[in-house]
Motif scaffolding. Structure first.
Motif, PDB file in Angstrom:
ATOM      1  N   VAL A  50     -10.159   8.763 -16.132  1.00  0.00           N
ATOM      2  CA  VAL A  50      -9.348   7.694 -15.545  1.00  0.00           C
ATOM      3  C   VAL A  50     -10.185   7.072 -14.433  1.00  0.00           C
ATOM      4  O   VAL A  50     -10.408   7.687 -13.382  1.00  0.00           O
ATOM      5  N   GLN A  51     -10.672   5.874 -14.698  1.00  0.00           N
ATOM      6  CA  GLN A  51     -11.535   5.185 -13.737  1.00  0.00           C
ATOM      7  C   GLN A  51     -10.756   4.062 -13.085  1.00  0.00           C
ATOM      8  O   GLN A  51     -10.171   3.216 -13.766  1.00  0.00           O
ATOM      9  N   GLU A  52     -10.745   4.057 -11.754  1.00  0.00           N
ATOM     10  CA  GLU A  52      -9.984   3.073 -10.985  1.00  0.00           C
ATOM     11  C   GLU A  52     -10.336   1.638 -11.405  1.00  0.00           C
ATOM     12  O   GLU A  52     -11.506   1.294 -11.558  1.00  0.00           O
ATOM     13  N   ARG A  72      -7.213   9.539 -10.541  1.00  0.00           N
ATOM     14  CA  ARG A  72      -8.539   9.079 -10.949  1.00  0.00           C
ATOM     15  C   ARG A  72      -9.492  10.271 -11.002  1.00  0.00           C
ATOM     16  O   ARG A  72      -9.422  11.186 -10.172  1.00  0.00           O
ATOM     17  N   GLY A  73     -10.384  10.260 -12.011  1.00  0.00           N
ATOM     18  CA  GLY A  73     -11.402  11.297 -12.095  1.00  0.00           C
ATOM     19  C   GLY A  73     -12.467  11.079 -11.040  1.00  0.00           C
ATOM     20  O   GLY A  73     -12.761   9.934 -10.660  1.00  0.00           O
ATOM     21  N   THR A  74     -13.046  12.159 -10.566  1.00  0.00           N
ATOM     22  CA  THR A  74     -14.043  12.043  -9.494  1.00  0.00           C
ATOM     23  C   THR A  74     -15.470  12.203 -10.029  1.00  0.00           C
ATOM     24  O   THR A  74     -16.431  12.169  -9.264  1.00  0.00           O
ATOM     25  N   GLY A  75     -15.632  12.382 -11.334  1.00  0.00           N
ATOM     26  CA  GLY A  75     -16.969  12.413 -11.916  1.00  0.00           C
ATOM     27  C   GLY A  75     -17.484  11.005 -12.172  1.00  0.00           C
ATOM     28  O   GLY A  75     -16.806  10.011 -11.896  1.00  0.00           O
ATOM     29  N   VAL A 132       7.028   1.854  -0.131  1.00  0.00           N
ATOM     30  CA  VAL A 132       8.408   1.650  -0.574  1.00  0.00           C
ATOM     31  C   VAL A 132       8.498   1.099  -1.989  1.00  0.00           C
ATOM     32  O   VAL A 132       9.561   1.109  -2.606  1.00  0.00           O
ATOM     33  N   ARG A 133       7.358   0.615  -2.507  1.00  0.00           N
ATOM     34  CA  ARG A 133       7.394  -0.082  -3.809  1.00  0.00           C
ATOM     35  C   ARG A 133       6.061   0.080  -4.498  1.00  0.00           C
ATOM     36  O   ARG A 133       5.018  -0.152  -3.878  1.00  0.00           O
ATOM     37  N   VAL A 134       6.082   0.498  -5.758  1.00  0.00           N
ATOM     38  CA  VAL A 134       4.879   0.478  -6.590  1.00  0.00           C
ATOM     39  C   VAL A 134       5.290  -0.058  -7.954  1.00  0.00           C
ATOM     40  O   VAL A 134       6.006   0.606  -8.715  1.00  0.00           O
ATOM     41  N   GLN A 135       4.874  -1.276  -8.240  1.00  0.00           N
ATOM     42  CA  GLN A 135       5.248  -1.930  -9.497  1.00  0.00           C
ATOM     43  C   GLN A 135       4.034  -1.973 -10.416  1.00  0.00           C
ATOM     44  O   GLN A 135       2.959  -2.441 -10.027  1.00  0.00           O
ATOM     45  N   GLU A 136       4.195  -1.470 -11.629  1.00  0.00           N
ATOM     46  CA  GLU A 136       3.112  -1.389 -12.602  1.00  0.00           C
ATOM     47  C   GLU A 136       2.433  -2.754 -12.784  1.00  0.00           C
ATOM     48  O   GLU A 136       3.093  -3.775 -12.928  1.00  0.00           O
ATOM     49  N   ASN A 137       1.106  -2.716 -12.786  1.00  0.00           N
ATOM     50  CA  ASN A 137       0.286  -3.919 -13.014  1.00  0.00           C
ATOM     51  C   ASN A 137       0.600  -5.015 -12.004  1.00  0.00           C
ATOM     52  O   ASN A 137       0.524  -6.203 -12.322  1.00  0.00           O
ATOM     53  N   SER A 169      -3.120   2.819  -6.057  1.00  0.00           N
ATOM     54  CA  SER A 169      -2.906   2.397  -7.444  1.00  0.00           C
ATOM     55  C   SER A 169      -2.422   3.527  -8.341  1.00  0.00           C
ATOM     56  O   SER A 169      -1.844   3.270  -9.391  1.00  0.00           O
ATOM     57  N   ALA A 170      -2.687   4.786  -7.956  1.00  0.00           N
ATOM     58  CA  ALA A 170      -2.273   5.906  -8.804  1.00  0.00           C
ATOM     59  C   ALA A 170      -0.953   6.519  -8.345  1.00  0.00           C
ATOM     60  O   ALA A 170      -0.562   7.577  -8.831  1.00  0.00           O
ATOM     61  N   LEU A 171      -0.258   5.863  -7.423  1.00  0.00           N
ATOM     62  CA  LEU A 171       1.052   6.374  -7.003  1.00  0.00           C
ATOM     63  C   LEU A 171       2.067   6.201  -8.139  1.00  0.00           C
ATOM     64  O   LEU A 171       1.952   5.279  -8.948  1.00  0.00           O
ATOM     65  N   PRO A 172       3.064   7.080  -8.193  1.00  0.00           N
ATOM     66  CA  PRO A 172       4.110   6.911  -9.209  1.00  0.00           C
ATOM     67  C   PRO A 172       4.787   5.542  -9.074  1.00  0.00           C
ATOM     68  O   PRO A 172       5.022   5.073  -7.950  1.00  0.00           O
ATOM     69  N   ARG A 173       5.052   4.930 -10.206  1.00  0.00           N
ATOM     70  CA  ARG A 173       5.739   3.634 -10.182  1.00  0.00           C
ATOM     71  C   ARG A 173       7.203   3.840  -9.807  1.00  0.00           C
ATOM     72  O   ARG A 173       7.840   4.827 -10.228  1.00  0.00           O
ATOM     73  N   GLY A 174       7.748   2.904  -9.044  1.00  0.00           N
ATOM     74  CA  GLY A 174       9.160   2.953  -8.714  1.00  0.00           C
ATOM     75  C   GLY A 174      10.001   2.533  -9.900  1.00  0.00           C
ATOM     76  O   GLY A 174       9.573   1.710 -10.711  1.00  0.00           O
ATOM     77  N   THR A 175      11.202   3.094 -10.017  1.00  0.00           N
ATOM     78  CA  THR A 175      12.044   2.785 -11.172  1.00  0.00           C
ATOM     79  C   THR A 175      13.167   1.813 -10.834  1.00  0.00           C
ATOM     80  O   THR A 175      13.977   1.465 -11.685  1.00  0.00           O
TER      81      THR A 175
END
Lengths: 288, 288
Positions: A84-86, A208-211, B82-87, B204-210
């Motif tokens: 998983v690459q940012e 994200r992977g760190t490799g 407070v908010r993470v919206q996919e893409n 960017s890798a935080l869980p998306r809010g529902t």
């Protein structure tokens, strides 16, 4: 797409033009097409987080044939997310190289990264593109063209078949989904095989992977793949149903123009344009 | 940018042209500029995951003044994601509305979402754009222009100041970072205040809010913000040092052309173009 110009004029004239969401809410049933069960690849990531992918056999028929064979055998269930690459990709496959392929799988398949001629059934986008003379949709899939050839494009959520440096070594056993800004430099360099149409967040929100290149350094970091199958291999009553907005529908034209010229209350300055990857055909799931 | 054309010709002629990574490795020291400590906002997300943001005072001076006041008071430490919206975006701020603002903070500030005239110190990108007649860099920041005005653009990792529907209600106390494909329709509609230059994956890798628009439905889902401060408020020995590649350097021109015309071994078909958001100025951290 002359009718697009009329939609544009109407949008400019009407201060109370419908929003993109309202356009979809008011769409007729025939503006949507069903995703065929034989093109619907389902898989779980980690703790049963369902991802649904629509396959695009026209662009990479041999790869998609392989993917169907792998899904039919439950082969992906013995694989994991390995990278998983940012702002780039989430990738899955058999990192061990030890999981036997099922009957019907071809280890080495050729693919034409671009297809000759103008895109068939082409719905052009009337806006400039940084990567190609024209973009639009062919059979509902995002494509670019230079007039002599056409090819699918690497938008967010598109799924491709990983390969090593020689261009003909990809075979569909290693797949990736675009999780960031569209890496359009990959267009015409890798086979695109489909699009994630549901559950994108189960790929994009993974750690994200760190490799190097975002590969996970340890086996423990990898999320397992499970439950992989084609919807057509499920009993009809258990198949999830998805629909994609038809790009040859007036609803889609109106939606694109409303997205390119936002008049929702929030906006003070409509953009006047949109790029292909911000105009991916809307998807809806039909309730069971 | 006539020197860009020479770089392009050279790249086409040389089959062994350097890769983008090699160009950066070989760059002279004066191709890089330091990020000023007074423009470097640091904050931790959740379990001490450090995010570094370079502020862009020229585009939204009052917002950036507010952000500096908030950081100086440690105000963001009493807020959360407070908010993470996919893409789309990850957004943080005081969801309760109860955390008192420090001295020097202005609740209501005006901003010009586009600035008059051509971009000063403009380094143009020689490729088409879907949203504006021209794009490039002004003082190193990604901008678009129509010849009469210019404005910063919403690329992946850019940071903006959330607001409600009235255009002058944003003040910098609610911020978001772009985590997906560039939402360029926001250009000229929201104040951009900077760019995440390190730790993007912690947003960017935080869980998306529902909830609607990706808002978290419960307090428990929110990641806390901690350790927020300006680097200039730290003792000099504790300040992380970052450098950004100067967009007026020959190194940057060569890097852009190498990215637009990839000749690494993997590639079979160079793109021939690149969009502004795939050509964000490279960043490096200087080891302590």
């Amino acid at each position: 797409m002359t009718h697009m110009l009329f939609v544009l004029a109407a949008a400019v004239a009407a201060a109370t033009a419908p929003t993109p969401a309202e356009i979809l809410e008011q769409s007729p049933a025939d503006a949507w097409r069903d995703v065929a069960p034989g093109d619907l690849l389902l898989m779980d990531v980690g703790d049963r987080h369902r991802v649904a992918i629509e396959l695009a056999p026209r662009f990479a028929p041999a790869h998609v044939g392989n993917i169907r064979a792998l899904a039919g055998a439950g082969w992906f269930d013995r694989t994991a997310i390995v990278r998983v690459q940012e702002n780039y990709v989430a990738q899955w496959g058999d990192a061990s190289g030890a999981v036997a392929f099922p009957l019907g799988f071809e280890r080495s398949v050729k693919v034409d990264y671009s297809l000759g001629g103008l895109p068939p059934a082409f719905d052009a986008l009337p806006f400039a593109d940084s990567y190609a003379p024209a973009t639009g949709y062919s059979g509902g899939w995002p494509v670019a063209t230079d007039g002599r050839a056409h090819w699918p494009v690497h938008c967010h959520s598109m799924v491709g078949a990983g390969r090593e440096n020689p261009p003909d070594v990809g075979n569909g056993a290693e797949l990736y989904a675009v999780i960031g800004h569209a890496p359009r430099h990959l267009d015409r360099n890798i086979a695109l095989v489909g699009r994630v149409i549901d559950g994108m967040q189960h790929l994009s929100a993974l750690p994200r992977g760190t490799g190097d290149l975002g590969f996970y350094k340890t086996r423990a970091e990898r999320a397992r793949i499970g439950g992989s199958r084609l919807a057509s291999d499920l009993p009809p009553a258990e198949r999830p149903r998805y629909q994609v907005l038809r790009t040859d529908s007036p609803t889609f034209d109106a939606w694109v123009q409303a997205r390119a010229n936002r008049r929702d209350r929030f906006f003070v300055q409509p953009a006047g344009g949109i790029d292909i990857c911000n105009a991916m055909p809307p998807i809806r799931r039909i309730a069971d």
